[in-house]
Design a protein around this motif. Structure first.
Motif, PDB file in Angstrom:
ATOM      1  N   VAL A  84       0.832  -1.208   0.000  1.00  0.00           N
ATOM      2  CA  VAL A  84       0.000   0.000   0.000  1.00  0.00           C
ATOM      3  C   VAL A  84       0.862   1.251   0.000  1.00  0.00           C
ATOM      4  CG1 VAL A  84      -1.688   1.337   1.304  1.00  0.00           C
ATOM      5  CG2 VAL A  84      -1.983  -1.129   1.082  1.00  0.00           C
ATOM      6  N   LEU A  85       1.774   1.349   0.956  1.00  0.00           N
ATOM      7  CA  LEU A  85       2.569   2.569   1.102  1.00  0.00           C
ATOM      8  C   LEU A  85       3.511   2.793  -0.079  1.00  0.00           C
ATOM      9  CD1 LEU A  85       3.403   2.402   4.922  1.00  0.00           C
ATOM     10  CD2 LEU A  85       1.581   3.679   3.774  1.00  0.00           C
ATOM     11  N   ARG A  86       3.917   1.731  -0.737  1.00  0.00           N
ATOM     12  CA  ARG A  86       4.823   1.851  -1.879  1.00  0.00           C
ATOM     13  C   ARG A  86       4.106   2.327  -3.138  1.00  0.00           C
ATOM     14  NH1 ARG A  86       6.578  -2.999  -1.661  1.00  0.00           N
ATOM     15  NH2 ARG A  86       5.216  -3.845  -3.291  1.00  0.00           N
ATOM     16  N   ALA A 136      -8.345   9.007  -0.085  1.00  0.00           N
ATOM     17  CA  ALA A 136      -7.538   7.888   0.418  1.00  0.00           C
ATOM     18  C   ALA A 136      -6.072   8.270   0.551  1.00  0.00           C
ATOM     19  CB  ALA A 136      -7.698   6.680  -0.503  1.00  0.00           C
ATOM     20  N   ARG A 137      -5.533   8.964  -0.421  1.00  0.00           N
ATOM     21  CA  ARG A 137      -4.111   9.313  -0.382  1.00  0.00           C
ATOM     22  C   ARG A 137      -3.812  10.238   0.808  1.00  0.00           C
ATOM     23  NH1 ARG A 137      -3.737  10.832  -5.092  1.00  0.00           N
ATOM     24  NH2 ARG A 137      -2.948   8.902  -6.040  1.00  0.00           N
ATOM     25  N   THR A 138      -4.735  11.133   1.122  1.00  0.00           N
ATOM     26  CA  THR A 138      -4.552  12.036   2.256  1.00  0.00           C
ATOM     27  C   THR A 138      -4.433  11.259   3.559  1.00  0.00           C
ATOM     28  OG1 THR A 138      -5.834  13.737   1.108  1.00  0.00           O
ATOM     29  CG2 THR A 138      -5.534  14.007   3.479  1.00  0.00           C
ATOM     30  N   LYS A 178       2.529   7.258   6.352  1.00  0.00           N
ATOM     31  CA  LYS A 178       3.909   7.162   5.872  1.00  0.00           C
ATOM     32  C   LYS A 178       4.801   8.160   6.619  1.00  0.00           C
ATOM     33  CE  LYS A 178       6.268   6.650   1.433  1.00  0.00           C
ATOM     34  NZ  LYS A 178       6.117   6.774  -0.039  1.00  0.00           N
ATOM     35  N   ASP A 179       4.310   9.387   6.789  1.00  0.00           N
ATOM     36  CA  ASP A 179       5.065  10.404   7.517  1.00  0.00           C
ATOM     37  C   ASP A 179       5.184  10.037   8.989  1.00  0.00           C
ATOM     38  OD1 ASP A 179       5.186  11.734   5.122  1.00  0.00           O
ATOM     39  OD2 ASP A 179       3.476  13.044   5.572  1.00  0.00           O
ATOM     40  N   GLN A 180       4.117   9.457   9.544  1.00  0.00           N
ATOM     41  CA  GLN A 180       4.121   9.064  10.958  1.00  0.00           C
ATOM     42  C   GLN A 180       5.215   8.041  11.237  1.00  0.00           C
ATOM     43  OE1 GLN A 180       0.416   7.381  12.355  1.00  0.00           O
ATOM     44  NE2 GLN A 180      -0.142   9.280  13.344  1.00  0.00           N
ATOM     45  N   LYS A 181       5.344   7.080  10.357  1.00  0.00           N
ATOM     46  CA  LYS A 181       6.332   6.013  10.540  1.00  0.00           C
ATOM     47  C   LYS A 181       7.753   6.581  10.513  1.00  0.00           C
ATOM     48  CE  LYS A 181       7.539   1.439   8.763  1.00  0.00           C
ATOM     49  NZ  LYS A 181       7.256   0.427   7.720  1.00  0.00           N
ATOM     50  N   GLN A 182       8.012   7.524   9.607  1.00  0.00           N
ATOM     51  CA  GLN A 182       9.333   8.133   9.531  1.00  0.00           C
ATOM     52  C   GLN A 182       9.643   8.945  10.780  1.00  0.00           C
ATOM     53  OE1 GLN A 182       9.227  10.359   5.899  1.00  0.00           O
ATOM     54  NE2 GLN A 182       9.440   8.539   4.583  1.00  0.00           N
ATOM     55  N   GLU A 183       8.650   9.638  11.315  1.00  0.00           N
ATOM     56  CA  GLU A 183       8.864  10.424  12.530  1.00  0.00           C
ATOM     57  C   GLU A 183       9.179   9.520  13.721  1.00  0.00           C
ATOM     58  OE1 GLU A 183       5.558  12.925  13.169  1.00  0.00           O
ATOM     59  OE2 GLU A 183       5.926  14.181  11.407  1.00  0.00           O
TER      60      GLU A 183
END
Length: 362
Positions: free
Chosen positions: A116-118, A162-164, A170-175
Protein backbone atom coordinates in the motif's frame (compact mmCIF):
# COMPACT_ATOMS: atom_id res chain seq x y z
CA UNK A 1 -25.84 -29.31 -8.81
CA UNK A 2 -27.84 -28.66 -11.97
CA UNK A 3 -27.99 -24.91 -11.34
CA UNK A 4 -24.39 -24.46 -10.16
CA UNK A 5 -22.36 -22.06 -12.28
CA UNK A 6 -18.95 -23.53 -11.49
CA UNK A 7 -17.13 -26.14 -13.60
CA UNK A 8 -17.32 -29.89 -13.08
CA UNK A 9 -14.60 -31.22 -10.76
CA UNK A 10 -12.71 -34.09 -12.45
CA UNK A 11 -11.81 -35.88 -9.23
CA UNK A 12 -13.03 -39.23 -7.96
CA UNK A 13 -11.56 -41.24 -5.12
CA UNK A 14 -12.83 -43.74 -2.62
CA UNK A 15 -10.75 -42.19 0.15
CA UNK A 16 -9.32 -38.69 0.10
CA UNK A 17 -8.36 -35.81 2.31
CA UNK A 18 -9.47 -32.16 2.01
CA UNK A 19 -7.07 -29.44 3.13
CA UNK A 20 -7.65 -25.69 2.89
CA UNK A 21 -5.67 -22.47 2.76
CA UNK A 22 -7.16 -18.97 2.89
CA UNK A 23 -5.72 -15.82 1.36
CA UNK A 24 -7.73 -12.64 1.52
CA UNK A 25 -11.18 -13.31 0.08
CA UNK A 26 -10.18 -16.58 -1.57
CA UNK A 27 -9.99 -20.13 -0.26
CA UNK A 28 -8.05 -22.94 -1.91
CA UNK A 29 -9.12 -26.54 -1.33
CA UNK A 30 -6.75 -29.38 -2.16
CA UNK A 31 -8.24 -32.85 -2.69
CA UNK A 32 -5.58 -35.51 -2.08
CA UNK A 33 -6.30 -39.21 -2.58
CA UNK A 34 -5.03 -41.47 0.20
CA UNK A 35 -3.84 -43.73 -2.60
CA UNK A 36 -1.60 -41.49 -4.76
CA UNK A 37 -1.81 -43.96 -7.63
CA UNK A 38 -5.58 -43.79 -7.71
CA UNK A 39 -6.00 -40.12 -8.68
CA UNK A 40 -3.80 -37.03 -8.89
CA UNK A 41 -4.41 -34.20 -6.43
CA UNK A 42 -6.95 -31.57 -7.45
CA UNK A 43 -6.97 -27.88 -6.39
CA UNK A 44 -10.04 -25.64 -6.34
CA UNK A 45 -10.01 -21.91 -5.58
CA UNK A 46 -13.26 -20.50 -4.16
CA UNK A 47 -14.68 -17.01 -3.97
CA UNK A 48 -17.67 -16.72 -1.66
CA UNK A 49 -19.59 -13.70 -2.93
CA UNK A 50 -22.09 -12.38 -0.39
CA UNK A 51 -23.65 -15.60 0.88
CA UNK A 52 -21.32 -18.50 0.00
CA UNK A 53 -20.35 -20.88 2.80
CA UNK A 54 -19.48 -24.49 3.57
CA UNK A 55 -21.86 -26.69 5.52
CA UNK A 56 -21.53 -30.27 6.77
CA UNK A 57 -24.88 -32.09 6.85
CA UNK A 58 -26.49 -35.51 6.35
CA UNK A 59 -26.42 -36.51 2.68
CA UNK A 60 -30.16 -37.24 2.86
CA UNK A 61 -30.86 -33.65 3.99
CA UNK A 62 -28.95 -31.54 1.49
CA UNK A 63 -29.67 -27.81 1.94
CA UNK A 64 -31.04 -25.76 -0.89
CA UNK A 65 -28.45 -24.22 -3.21
CA UNK A 66 -25.82 -26.85 -2.34
CA UNK A 67 -23.91 -26.37 -5.59
CA UNK A 68 -20.94 -28.64 -4.84
CA UNK A 69 -20.95 -31.75 -2.59
CA UNK A 70 -18.11 -33.82 -1.12
CA UNK A 71 -19.53 -37.12 0.14
CA UNK A 72 -18.24 -39.25 3.01
CA UNK A 73 -18.06 -43.05 3.14
CA UNK A 74 -19.55 -43.34 6.65
CA UNK A 75 -23.04 -44.58 7.38
CA UNK A 76 -25.25 -42.61 7.44
CA UNK A 77 -23.46 -40.67 4.73
CA UNK A 78 -22.73 -36.97 5.15
CA UNK A 79 -21.89 -34.24 2.66
CA UNK A 80 -19.65 -31.21 2.88
CA UNK A 81 -21.53 -28.68 0.70
CA UNK A 82 -20.65 -25.36 -0.85
CA UNK A 83 -23.92 -23.49 -0.32
CA UNK A 84 -24.63 -20.20 -2.09
CA UNK A 85 -28.21 -18.94 -2.30
CA UNK A 86 -27.41 -15.87 -4.40
CA UNK A 87 -24.92 -17.68 -6.66
CA UNK A 88 -22.43 -14.79 -6.50
CA UNK A 89 -19.77 -17.22 -5.28
CA UNK A 90 -17.69 -19.32 -7.66
CA UNK A 91 -14.88 -21.87 -7.91
CA UNK A 92 -12.31 -22.65 -10.55
CA UNK A 93 -9.86 -25.47 -11.14
CA UNK A 94 -6.19 -24.98 -10.33
CA UNK A 95 -4.07 -23.74 -7.45
CA UNK A 96 -3.28 -20.19 -8.61
CA UNK A 97 -4.63 -17.19 -6.73
CA UNK A 98 -6.12 -14.37 -8.76
CA UNK A 99 -3.32 -12.17 -10.05
CA UNK A 100 -5.07 -8.86 -9.39
CA UNK A 101 -5.29 -9.56 -5.66
CA UNK A 102 -2.63 -8.17 -3.35
CA UNK A 103 -1.11 -9.68 -0.18
CA UNK A 104 -3.57 -10.89 2.44
CA UNK A 105 -4.31 -8.43 5.26
CA UNK A 106 -4.33 -11.31 7.80
CA UNK A 107 -1.61 -13.76 6.79
CA UNK A 108 0.74 -11.39 4.92
CA UNK A 109 0.46 -8.20 6.94
CA UNK A 110 3.95 -6.77 6.37
CA UNK A 111 3.79 -7.40 2.62
CA UNK A 112 0.28 -5.90 2.55
CA UNK A 113 1.43 -2.76 4.38
CA UNK A 114 4.45 -2.24 2.14
CA UNK A 115 2.37 -2.82 -0.99
CA UNK A 116 0.00 0.00 0.00
CA UNK A 117 2.57 2.57 1.10
CA UNK A 118 4.82 1.85 -1.88
CA UNK A 119 2.02 2.47 -4.41
CA UNK A 120 0.35 5.61 -3.08
CA UNK A 121 0.81 7.24 -6.49
CA UNK A 122 -1.64 4.74 -7.97
CA UNK A 123 -4.90 6.28 -9.24
CA UNK A 124 -6.81 3.93 -6.90
CA UNK A 125 -5.90 6.30 -4.05
CA UNK A 126 -7.48 9.28 -5.81
CA UNK A 127 -10.81 7.86 -4.63
CA UNK A 128 -12.45 8.19 -1.19
CA UNK A 129 -10.91 5.97 1.48
CA UNK A 130 -14.13 3.92 1.81
CA UNK A 131 -13.93 2.98 -1.88
CA UNK A 132 -10.19 2.33 -1.83
CA UNK A 133 -10.63 -0.13 1.07
CA UNK A 134 -12.66 -2.44 -1.19
CA UNK A 135 -9.93 -2.54 -3.85
CA UNK A 136 -8.61 -6.11 -3.50
CA UNK A 137 -5.43 -5.20 -5.35
CA UNK A 138 -4.32 -3.39 -2.19
CA UNK A 139 -6.75 -4.48 0.58
CA UNK A 140 -7.21 -8.19 -0.10
CA UNK A 141 -9.68 -9.43 2.52
CA UNK A 142 -11.43 -6.19 3.47
CA UNK A 143 -15.16 -6.16 2.79
CA UNK A 144 -18.13 -3.92 3.43
CA UNK A 145 -18.64 -4.49 7.16
CA UNK A 146 -14.89 -4.42 7.91
CA UNK A 147 -14.31 -1.07 6.21
CA UNK A 148 -17.15 0.50 8.22
CA UNK A 149 -15.78 -0.84 11.51
CA UNK A 150 -12.19 0.27 10.74
CA UNK A 151 -13.09 3.83 9.75
CA UNK A 152 -15.48 4.20 12.68
CA UNK A 153 -12.86 3.22 15.26
CA UNK A 154 -10.41 5.76 13.87
CA UNK A 155 -13.09 8.46 13.39
CA UNK A 156 -12.08 8.88 9.73
CA UNK A 157 -14.81 10.29 7.44
CA UNK A 158 -15.52 7.63 4.80
CA UNK A 159 -15.32 10.09 1.90
CA UNK A 160 -11.95 11.57 2.83
CA UNK A 161 -9.40 11.20 0.03
CA UNK A 162 -7.54 7.89 0.42
CA UNK A 163 -4.11 9.31 -0.38
CA UNK A 164 -4.55 12.04 2.26
CA UNK A 165 -5.26 9.43 4.94
CA UNK A 166 -2.47 7.04 3.96
CA UNK A 167 0.29 9.56 3.32
CA UNK A 168 -0.10 10.68 6.93
CA UNK A 169 0.78 7.10 7.99
CA UNK A 170 3.91 7.16 5.87
CA UNK A 171 5.06 10.40 7.52
CA UNK A 172 4.12 9.06 10.96
CA UNK A 173 6.33 6.01 10.54
CA UNK A 174 9.33 8.13 9.53
CA UNK A 175 8.86 10.42 12.53
CA UNK A 176 8.78 7.44 14.92
CA UNK A 177 12.07 6.16 13.58
CA UNK A 178 13.73 9.57 13.94
CA UNK A 179 12.51 10.16 17.48
CA UNK A 180 13.08 6.68 18.92
CA UNK A 181 15.77 4.83 16.96
CA UNK A 182 16.76 2.71 19.96
CA UNK A 183 13.33 1.43 21.07
CA UNK A 184 13.16 -2.22 22.06
CA UNK A 185 10.71 -4.52 20.27
CA UNK A 186 8.34 -4.70 23.26
CA UNK A 187 8.22 -0.89 23.51
CA UNK A 188 7.57 -0.62 19.79
CA UNK A 189 4.65 -3.06 20.11
CA UNK A 190 3.17 -1.09 23.02
CA UNK A 191 3.56 2.15 21.08
CA UNK A 192 1.78 0.66 18.07
CA UNK A 193 -1.07 -0.60 20.24
CA UNK A 194 -1.61 2.89 21.67
CA UNK A 195 -1.39 4.63 18.29
CA UNK A 196 -3.14 2.30 15.88
CA UNK A 197 -3.32 3.42 12.27
CA UNK A 198 -5.63 2.37 9.46
CA UNK A 199 -3.35 -0.31 8.00
CA UNK A 200 -2.88 -1.90 11.42
CA UNK A 201 -6.63 -2.03 11.96
CA UNK A 202 -7.01 -3.68 8.55
CA UNK A 203 -5.14 -6.56 10.20
CA UNK A 204 -6.36 -6.48 13.82
CA UNK A 205 -10.11 -6.07 13.20
CA UNK A 206 -10.38 -9.19 10.96
CA UNK A 207 -8.25 -11.03 13.52
CA UNK A 208 -10.81 -10.19 16.22
CA UNK A 209 -13.45 -12.02 14.21
CA UNK A 210 -11.16 -14.98 13.44
CA UNK A 211 -9.89 -15.48 17.00
CA UNK A 212 -13.34 -15.05 18.55
CA UNK A 213 -15.19 -17.11 15.92
CA UNK A 214 -16.59 -19.62 18.41
CA UNK A 215 -17.99 -16.83 20.56
CA UNK A 216 -19.30 -14.67 17.70
CA UNK A 217 -20.81 -17.42 15.54
CA UNK A 218 -22.59 -20.39 17.07
CA UNK A 219 -21.35 -23.53 15.24
CA UNK A 220 -24.49 -25.44 16.24
CA UNK A 221 -26.76 -22.70 14.90
CA UNK A 222 -25.00 -21.05 11.97
CA UNK A 223 -27.92 -18.70 11.31
CA UNK A 224 -27.69 -17.14 14.79
CA UNK A 225 -25.76 -13.89 14.37
CA UNK A 226 -26.91 -12.21 17.60
CA UNK A 227 -23.46 -12.23 19.23
CA UNK A 228 -21.81 -11.05 16.03
CA UNK A 229 -24.29 -8.18 15.76
CA UNK A 230 -23.43 -7.15 19.31
CA UNK A 231 -19.74 -7.07 18.34
CA UNK A 232 -20.44 -4.63 15.50
CA UNK A 233 -19.99 -0.98 16.47
CA UNK A 234 -21.00 0.75 13.22
CA UNK A 235 -22.16 -1.56 10.42
CA UNK A 236 -25.99 -1.68 10.41
CA UNK A 237 -25.99 -0.29 13.96
CA UNK A 238 -29.06 1.85 14.81
CA UNK A 239 -28.29 5.56 14.86
CA UNK A 240 -25.49 5.37 12.28
CA UNK A 241 -25.70 7.17 8.94
CA UNK A 242 -25.30 5.55 5.52
CA UNK A 243 -24.57 6.58 1.94
CA UNK A 244 -24.03 4.72 -1.31
CA UNK A 245 -20.55 5.08 -2.73
CA UNK A 246 -19.86 5.42 -6.46
CA UNK A 247 -19.77 1.63 -6.82
CA UNK A 248 -23.29 1.30 -5.42
CA UNK A 249 -22.12 -0.17 -2.09
CA UNK A 250 -23.56 1.19 1.16
CA UNK A 251 -21.11 2.56 3.73
CA UNK A 252 -22.17 3.11 7.36
CA UNK A 253 -20.51 5.86 9.38
CA UNK A 254 -20.92 8.36 12.20
CA UNK A 255 -20.55 12.12 11.84
CA UNK A 256 -19.66 13.96 8.65
CA UNK A 257 -19.25 11.91 5.44
CA UNK A 258 -16.22 13.85 4.17
CA UNK A 259 -15.37 16.21 1.28
CA UNK A 260 -15.72 13.60 -1.50
CA UNK A 261 -19.26 12.49 -0.59
CA UNK A 262 -21.51 11.84 -3.61
CA UNK A 263 -23.62 14.81 -4.63
CA UNK A 264 -27.38 14.51 -4.69
CA UNK A 265 -27.52 12.16 -1.72
CA UNK A 266 -28.45 12.82 1.88
CA UNK A 267 -27.10 10.56 4.63
CA UNK A 268 -29.77 8.17 5.86
CA UNK A 269 -30.01 7.28 9.53
CA UNK A 270 -30.25 3.61 10.45
CA UNK A 271 -33.55 3.45 12.38
CA UNK A 272 -33.33 2.84 16.08
CA UNK A 273 -35.33 0.13 17.79
CA UNK A 274 -38.93 0.98 18.53
CA UNK A 275 -39.26 2.39 22.00
CA UNK A 276 -42.17 1.74 24.33
CA UNK A 277 -44.89 4.37 23.98
CA UNK A 278 -44.52 7.12 26.55
CA UNK A 279 -47.50 8.13 28.67
CA UNK A 280 -48.78 11.44 27.43
CA UNK A 281 -51.79 13.73 27.57
CA UNK A 282 -54.56 12.13 25.47
CA UNK A 283 -55.35 15.51 23.94
CA UNK A 284 -51.75 15.86 22.76
CA UNK A 285 -51.98 12.51 20.95
CA UNK A 286 -55.25 13.38 19.17
CA UNK A 287 -54.59 14.18 15.50
CA UNK A 288 -55.51 17.66 14.37
CA UNK A 289 -58.21 18.01 11.73
CA UNK A 290 -57.82 20.94 9.33
CA UNK A 291 -60.64 22.97 7.81
CA UNK A 292 -59.79 21.41 4.44
CA UNK A 293 -60.23 17.97 5.93
CA UNK A 294 -63.60 18.98 7.39
CA UNK A 295 -64.84 20.05 3.99
CA UNK A 296 -63.79 16.72 2.43
CA UNK A 297 -65.23 14.59 5.22
CA UNK A 298 -67.85 16.57 7.22
CA UNK A 299 -68.64 13.56 9.42
CA UNK A 300 -65.06 13.29 10.73
CA UNK A 301 -65.51 15.82 13.54
CA UNK A 302 -69.21 15.45 14.18
CA UNK A 303 -68.86 13.50 17.40
CA UNK A 304 -66.25 15.59 19.29
CA UNK A 305 -67.92 18.92 18.33
CA UNK A 306 -71.50 17.91 19.02
CA UNK A 307 -73.53 20.70 20.67
CA UNK A 308 -77.02 21.17 22.15
CA UNK A 309 -78.23 22.92 19.00
CA UNK A 310 -77.02 20.04 16.81
CA UNK A 311 -78.71 17.42 18.98
CA UNK A 312 -82.00 19.30 18.87
CA UNK A 313 -81.79 19.57 15.09
CA UNK A 314 -81.32 15.83 14.79
CA UNK A 315 -84.33 15.11 16.99
CA UNK A 316 -86.58 17.22 14.74
CA UNK A 317 -85.75 15.13 11.64
CA UNK A 318 -87.53 11.96 10.51
CA UNK A 319 -86.44 9.20 8.15
CA UNK A 320 -86.74 9.81 4.45
CA UNK A 321 -85.00 9.42 1.07
CA UNK A 322 -81.52 10.89 0.51
CA UNK A 323 -80.59 13.33 -2.18
CA UNK A 324 -77.36 13.80 -4.17
CA UNK A 325 -74.31 15.62 -2.86
CA UNK A 326 -74.64 18.46 -5.35
CA UNK A 327 -78.09 19.41 -4.07
CA UNK A 328 -76.91 19.30 -0.46
CA UNK A 329 -74.05 21.64 -1.30
CA UNK A 330 -76.41 24.10 -3.02
CA UNK A 331 -78.68 24.18 0.01
CA UNK A 332 -75.76 24.74 2.33
CA UNK A 333 -74.40 27.64 0.30
CA UNK A 334 -77.83 29.31 0.19
CA UNK A 335 -78.14 29.30 3.96
CA UNK A 336 -77.80 32.71 5.62
CA UNK A 337 -74.36 33.65 6.96
CA UNK A 338 -73.88 32.63 10.57
CA UNK A 339 -71.01 32.99 13.05
CA UNK A 340 -68.13 30.63 12.39
CA UNK A 341 -69.09 27.96 14.99
CA UNK A 342 -72.60 27.73 13.53
CA UNK A 343 -71.29 27.26 9.97
CA UNK A 344 -68.98 24.46 11.05
CA UNK A 345 -71.78 22.70 12.91
CA UNK A 346 -74.12 22.88 9.90
CA UNK A 347 -71.38 21.58 7.58
CA UNK A 348 -70.79 18.62 9.86
CA UNK A 349 -74.37 17.39 10.10
CA UNK A 350 -75.17 13.84 9.05
CA UNK A 351 -76.34 12.89 5.59
CA UNK A 352 -79.81 12.21 6.91
CA UNK A 353 -80.19 15.73 8.26
CA UNK A 354 -78.84 17.27 5.05
CA UNK A 355 -81.26 15.19 2.99
CA UNK A 356 -84.24 16.43 4.99
CA UNK A 357 -83.14 20.04 4.58
CA UNK A 358 -82.86 19.45 0.81
CA UNK A 359 -86.54 18.51 0.69
CA UNK A 360 -87.57 21.50 2.78
CA UNK A 361 -89.02 19.32 5.56
CA UNK A 362 -86.78 20.85 8.20
Amino acid sequence: SAVGRGPEVPFRSEAYRISALARGKELRLTLSSLDPAAAPAQDLVFRFGMSGSFRLCPAAELPRHAHLRFLTRESPQRALCFVDARRFGSWRLGHAWQQERGPCVVSEYQAFRENVLRNLDDKAFDKPICEALLNQKFFNGIGNYLRAEILYRLKIPPFEKARTVLEALKDQKQERRKKDPSLTLSKKVKLMQKNLDLLELCHTVPMEVITAEKQLLDPEHSDNYATFKNWLQCYLVPGMSSLRDRNGRTIWFHGEPGPMAPTGQKPRKTPRKKRAQLKADPEALTPKVTSRGLKRCPRAAATPLKSDDQEEGEEEETDGPRKGRARRRRRVTRAPALPEPEVLLKAKRSRRVSARRGRGEA
